[in-house]
Design a protein around this motif. Sequence first.
Motif, PDB file in Angstrom:
ATOM      1  N   HIS A 172       1.508   9.307   3.771  1.00 18.57           N
ATOM      2  CA  HIS A 172       1.983   9.926   2.538  1.00 18.57           C
ATOM      3  C   HIS A 172       1.840  11.444   2.619  1.00 18.57           C
ATOM      4  N   GLY A 211       2.088   6.851  -6.762  1.00 20.15           N
ATOM      5  CA  GLY A 211       0.903   7.462  -7.339  1.00 20.15           C
ATOM      6  C   GLY A 211       0.002   6.468  -8.052  1.00 20.15           C
ATOM      7  N   SER A 237       2.283   1.811  -3.372  1.00 21.47           N
ATOM      8  CA  SER A 237       1.255   2.346  -4.261  1.00 21.47           C
ATOM      9  C   SER A 237       1.112   3.853  -4.082  1.00 21.47           C
ATOM     10  N   LEU A 238       1.085   4.286  -2.838  1.00 21.02           N
ATOM     11  CA  LEU A 238       0.970   5.718  -2.562  1.00 21.02           C
ATOM     12  C   LEU A 238       2.186   6.480  -3.073  1.00 21.02           C
ATOM     13  N   ALA A 243      -2.836   6.002   4.057  1.00 19.91           N
ATOM     14  CA  ALA A 243      -2.968   7.283   3.364  1.00 19.91           C
ATOM     15  C   ALA A 243      -2.316   8.413   4.147  1.00 19.91           C
ATOM     16  N   TRP A 273      -7.536   8.610  -1.743  1.00 16.04           N
ATOM     17  CA  TRP A 273      -6.951   7.272  -1.919  1.00 16.04           C
ATOM     18  C   TRP A 273      -7.553   6.313  -0.895  1.00 16.04           C
ATOM     19  N   CYS A 330     -10.083   3.007  -1.526  1.00 14.18           N
ATOM     20  CA  CYS A 330      -9.738   1.677  -1.016  1.00 14.18           C
ATOM     21  C   CYS A 330     -10.837   1.142  -0.107  1.00 14.18           C
ATOM     22  N   SER A 359      -2.987   3.337  -8.180  1.00 13.05           N
ATOM     23  CA  SER A 359      -4.229   2.909  -7.533  1.00 13.05           C
ATOM     24  C   SER A 359      -3.977   1.630  -6.734  1.00 13.05           C
ATOM     25  N   TRP A 366      -1.153  14.362   2.278  1.00 13.04           N
ATOM     26  CA  TRP A 366      -2.179  13.392   2.633  1.00 13.04           C
ATOM     27  C   TRP A 366      -3.192  13.278   1.497  1.00 13.04           C
ATOM     28  N   ASP A 367      -3.540  12.030   1.171  1.00 19.40           N
ATOM     29  CA  ASP A 367      -4.467  11.784   0.066  1.00 19.40           C
ATOM     30  C   ASP A 367      -5.707  11.055   0.607  1.00 19.40           C
ATOM     31  N   ALA A 394       0.827  -1.205   0.000  1.00 21.70           N
ATOM     32  CA  ALA A 394       0.000   0.000   0.000  1.00 21.70           C
ATOM     33  C   ALA A 394       0.866   1.261   0.000  1.00 21.70           C
ATOM     34  N   LEU A 395       1.928   1.247   0.801  1.00 24.37           N
ATOM     35  CA  LEU A 395       2.814   2.413   0.834  1.00 24.37           C
ATOM     36  C   LEU A 395       3.512   2.617  -0.501  1.00 24.37           C
TER      37      LEU A 395
END
Length: 476
Positions: A405, A244, A240-241, A402, A412, A416, A246, A408-409, A237-238
């Motif tokens: 990152h 950028g 992916s963040l 999230a 995202w 999820c 999905s 902060w997003d 997951a990290l």
Amino acid sequence: MSEAASTRTPVALLPSLAPLLHEWLPRQRWFAGKGRPVTGFSLVSATELLPVEGPGAGLLHLLVRVQQPGPPAPSTNDCYQLLLGVRKTLPPYLAPALIGRPTEGPVAGLTVYEGLHDPRLAELILERLRTPGVLGALRFDRFDRGPDIPGGLTARPLDAEQSNSSLVYGDAYILKLFRRVHPGPNPDLELPLALARAGCGRVPAPVAWYESTAPEPYTLGVLQPFLRGSEDGWLLALDSLAGGRSFTAEACALGRVTAEVHAALANALPTVMLRRPQAEHLAAAMSERLDAAAQAVPALKPYAPRLRSAFDAIASLGRHGRAWRAQRVHGDLHLGQTLLGAGSGGPPGPTGSSGSSGSSGDGHWSVIDFEGEPARPLNERRRPQPPVRDVAGMLRSFDYAARTHRPWDPAWAERCRTAFCEGYAEISGADPRTEPELLRAYETDKAVYEVVYEARHRPDWLPVPMAAIDRLAALT
């Protein structure tokens, strides 16, 4: 150690080790009583896995009860599993494992150290697991459908764990040793064993385990396949963040896997219905945890009345006739408790068949670590609960990822969360979001737990659960 001396060991051994343990135990990552003084020790059991009077290393297995003043109770008496190596002199490569040199007692003048760091002693534990039977206060057992365990596998400690310890054998098996132990079956053996017998390929099947035989039964260690080449869901997951990318396909697959595991647990173990008395008890327990958390972390106090409304809603629904099915659940589900296999077919199941893989072709996800939240009592961790508790834990985990990152997003995390619930519904036939009151209550309870944990252990992370507290409090 002679037979006569062995009978005296439980009486004489612990007093001689106590000064060393006073210094060594509080420094261990898995010691739960940090911040409170140790006031005494009592010996639950002692077993010589390898004699200490030989020319090489000896290995002592101890269950030691540690006395400390409260909180949470006026005093606590946690029981810990210790595996102590004993040598005349310590070779340089074992210097970091040194505990000390007792000046009296059965091992006076010898060097005592953390035995799991000694490959020879760690390999001895695997040899015991290869041959079921009883040795002293310990019983070694095997899964009747499991493979034969080969000998001669090199052992190495795994440094990543906090509340327990693990040994990896030749990249084929991993032995999880429980450090703070409680009487009764540990869910991390009980649930994977039930799932293996039910043919569920989503959870690595226990191969062997050992436990105490007296004075009370304690689950002490579980040997499982080591899923080499698998990738940790949290790290994925990290990544992916950071890239950028999905993560919704993975989140959807995790939702399906969670529903599969829940269905298998419901088929393998009893389920119950939570009606008015149970709903009121559940709400009261959540409210009590909130009150205790607000005392420990004053930043929670302004939110407490609005957060409590989530728990009151469950009690009110119960009084108006609403009921929920409860079953055994994972109890501490988050991204770090999932592994994505390198191949699409997944690891072999307990009978040699391949586990099912995600329908979107995204590899085989496995779920691990069924111990539950170690800080909670064992009887609570073994209690049937609505499956939405695990759903809430995973939803919180997406939020955590999230928040790591920058910038902060939140979108995202929301994508999820949506994908996970949709994947769960594909298998279970019911979207967890159709029970908004129950989902909000469990997510609130989890966020309150996180606030206390972060305040005590990682203050820099406290804004993560506090942001969730702010959002959940606004849902009144």
